[in-house]
Design a protein around this motif. Structure first.
Motif, PDB file in Angstrom:
ATOM      1  N   ASP A  36       0.649  -0.820   0.028  1.00 33.63           N
ATOM      2  CA  ASP A  36      -0.171   0.159   0.042  1.00 33.63           C
ATOM      3  C   ASP A  36       1.008   1.187  -0.417  1.00 33.63           C
ATOM      4  O   ASP A  36       0.213   2.531   0.722  1.00 33.63           O
ATOM      5  N   THR A  37       2.390   1.031  -0.309  1.00 32.46           N
ATOM      6  CA  THR A  37       3.324   2.351  -0.590  1.00 32.46           C
ATOM      7  C   THR A  37       2.405   3.002  -1.920  1.00 32.46           C
ATOM      8  O   THR A  37       1.469   3.297  -2.625  1.00 32.46           O
ATOM      9  N   PHE A  38       2.677   4.333  -1.435  1.00 37.08           N
ATOM     10  CA  PHE A  38       2.032   6.135  -2.401  1.00 37.08           C
ATOM     11  C   PHE A  38       2.843   5.933  -3.165  1.00 37.08           C
ATOM     12  O   PHE A  38       3.839   7.002  -2.627  1.00 37.08           O
ATOM     13  N   ASN A  85       4.075   9.852  -5.404  1.00 37.50           N
ATOM     14  CA  ASN A  85       3.544  10.850  -5.609  1.00 37.50           C
ATOM     15  C   ASN A  85       4.842  11.544  -6.741  1.00 37.50           C
ATOM     16  O   ASN A  85       5.615  10.840  -7.077  1.00 37.50           O
ATOM     17  N   GLY A 142       3.611   2.923   3.466  1.00 44.45           N
ATOM     18  CA  GLY A 142       2.223   2.155   4.034  1.00 44.45           C
ATOM     19  C   GLY A 142       2.352   1.342   5.415  1.00 44.45           C
ATOM     20  O   GLY A 142       3.711   1.228   5.440  1.00 44.45           O
ATOM     21  N   LYS A 184      -1.884   3.418  -5.470  1.00 48.77           N
ATOM     22  CA  LYS A 184      -2.271   4.907  -4.282  1.00 48.77           C
ATOM     23  C   LYS A 184      -1.342   6.091  -5.391  1.00 48.77           C
ATOM     24  O   LYS A 184      -0.289   5.561  -4.942  1.00 48.77           O
ATOM     25  N   THR A 185      -1.841   6.107  -6.343  1.00 49.74           N
ATOM     26  CA  THR A 185      -0.804   7.759  -7.145  1.00 49.74           C
ATOM     27  C   THR A 185      -1.399   8.903  -6.776  1.00 49.74           C
ATOM     28  O   THR A 185      -2.566   8.988  -6.707  1.00 49.74           O
ATOM     29  N   GLN A 186      -0.498  10.246  -6.322  1.00 53.99           N
ATOM     30  CA  GLN A 186      -0.886  11.147  -6.467  1.00 53.99           C
ATOM     31  C   GLN A 186      -0.768  11.953  -7.741  1.00 53.99           C
ATOM     32  O   GLN A 186       0.834  11.830  -8.065  1.00 53.99           O
TER      33      GLN A 186
END
Lengths: 158, 259
Positions: free
Chosen positions: A95-97, A99, A116, A130-132
């Motif tokens: 669950d690493t994000f 960015n 995460g 999970k990306t931003q």
């Protein structure tokens, strides 16, 4: 006899040249292969990558752990796919994000990873879900301007 | 009118003829290199004359180019509050472009012209023919050592030029103006990549070395054997090496540093 002094000078010249090359390699430049060991690849899809380029750094907590190797456009998801290689010594939870951040106000853009709390780790070739996206300055400014304009419309009505 | 067209045609045909001859000449040099390497001191002697004797001008000009880059770069960067990136600016412009190109230009005028003059005078005094008569190949005895001397010394000189330039930039930026020493080196190191920047610069200087050395020995070997012919050949060496270096630099830069 004069041939030996000539040989000496040629030797000095070649040694100086090699020393200059070593200086350029070690002091001026950095040997990129050595600081990333046994790399494995991960990828992430972003809506907008801004000005990210291949060879951009990948950082966790500000520490360089890898580099972007490839950027392509995924025509099925209409998203940008960023492939990067990460040092094999570092593992990240699933669950690493990811960015896209900017170093300084006008600096280069890089991929920042926020690990995460999951127990399972990302395997080589995995996709970070999970990306931003990158912050696009124009969008930010126009958002700010619209907000201000909206405030200006409502203010006299009160 | 017809005369002008005829001259243009003659110029073109002459150019193609020379291109063919220089290619054949290059091939001959490669073929005879093995024979000339068996007497290695010939090449070492040329390495001394074209490499060691060019050291002073290369080091001094490298230092001055670095000093100017430091001053001028600081002047521009401090307007944007980015004077810490001075090291990056100095190192990248030297390693990628200025080092190989300026060192190549200096090398062509310092060593290339000397080689052309030497071979040209040998031709005027018919020493080359005399060697042929004695079954000593002038290409193996005279041309190949001078060619390899130039090819070997050029990358070393370019590396010395770049290193000296970085030192000059450091001298102006850190010692004279007062840019932070740590920022100067660390920003430089994070921006300059060994394979991408340094190695490509070395490849460039090797190519320039081959071009300059080949032009120098060819013009000397091909010159009209008179005093005037030798002086013309020397002029042509300097002019065509400069053009070759700049044109090759453009081609290689567009291949190497894209995006």
């Amino acid at each position: 006899m004069s041939r030996t002094t000539l040989d000496l000078w040629v030797g000095v010249f070649v040694a100086m040249g090699i020393a200059a090359l070593l200086f350029l390699a070690l002091k001026v430049g950095s040997i990129s292969g050595s600081d990333i060991q046994a790399p494995y690849t991960l990828s992430a899809r972003f809506d907008n990558i801004g000005g990210l380029k291949a060879r951009a750094p990948v950082k966790v907590a500000g520490v360089l752990v890898g580099r972007v190797t490839e950027i392509r456009y995924d025509n099925e998801r209409f998203q940008a796919e960023v492939v990067f290689s990460v040092d094999g010594r570092y593992k990240f939870p699933t669950d690493t994000f990811a960015n896209i951040l900017t170093s300084g106000l006008l600096g280069e853009q890089y991929v920042g990873l926020d690990p995460g709390g999951e127990d399972k780790l990302l395997a080589p070739g995995d996709v970070i879900k999970k990306t931003q996206s990158a912050v696009v300055l124009e969008k930010l400014i126009s958002q700010f301007m619209f907000n201000k304009a909206a405030e200006g419309d409502t203010a006299p009505a009160k | 009118m017809v005369g002008a067209i005829r001259r243009l045609g003659a110029l073109f045909i002459n150019g193609v003829w020379q291109l063919g001859f220089i290619t054949r000449f290059f091939w001959l040099i490669l073929v005879y290199s093995g024979q000339s390497f068996t007497r290695i001191h010939l090449t070492l002697r040329e390495l001394y004359f074209s490499g060691v004797m060019s050291l002073l001008i290369i080091l001094v000009s490298g230092l001055f180019v670095g000093l100017v880059l430091g001053l001028q770069g600081y002047e521009t960067l401090q307007r944007y509050g980015a004077s810490d990136s001075l090291g990056t600016l100095v190192a990248l412009s030297l390693v990628r472009e200025l080092g190989p190109v300026v060192a190549g230009l200096l090398f062509a005028s310092r060593a290339g012209s000397a080689v052309t003059a030497e071979i040209g005078l040998m031709k005027v005094t018919e020493q080359l023919k005399a060697m042929d008569m004695m079954a000593v190949s002038p290409i193996a005895r005279v041309v190949a050592p001078r060619f390899w001397g130039g090819v070997i010394s050029m990358p070393l000189l370019a590396a010395l030029f770049s290193a000296m330039g970085v030192f000059g930039g450091w001298l102006i930026g850190v010692v004279a103006i007062g840019v932070d020493d740590g920022a100067f080196w660390s920003q430089m190191q994070s921006a300059v990549d060994f394979r991408y920047d340094v190695l490509n610069g070395v490849i460039k200087s090797c190519v320039f070395g081959v071009a300059v050395a080949l032009i120098a020995v060819f013009e000397g070997y091909d010159c009209v054997p008179t005093a005037e012919g030798v002086s013309r050949a020397i002029t042509r060496t300097v002019v065509s090496s400069a053009l070759a270096i700049l044109a090759l630099d453009f081609v290689m830069t567009s291949f190497m540093f894209r995006g």
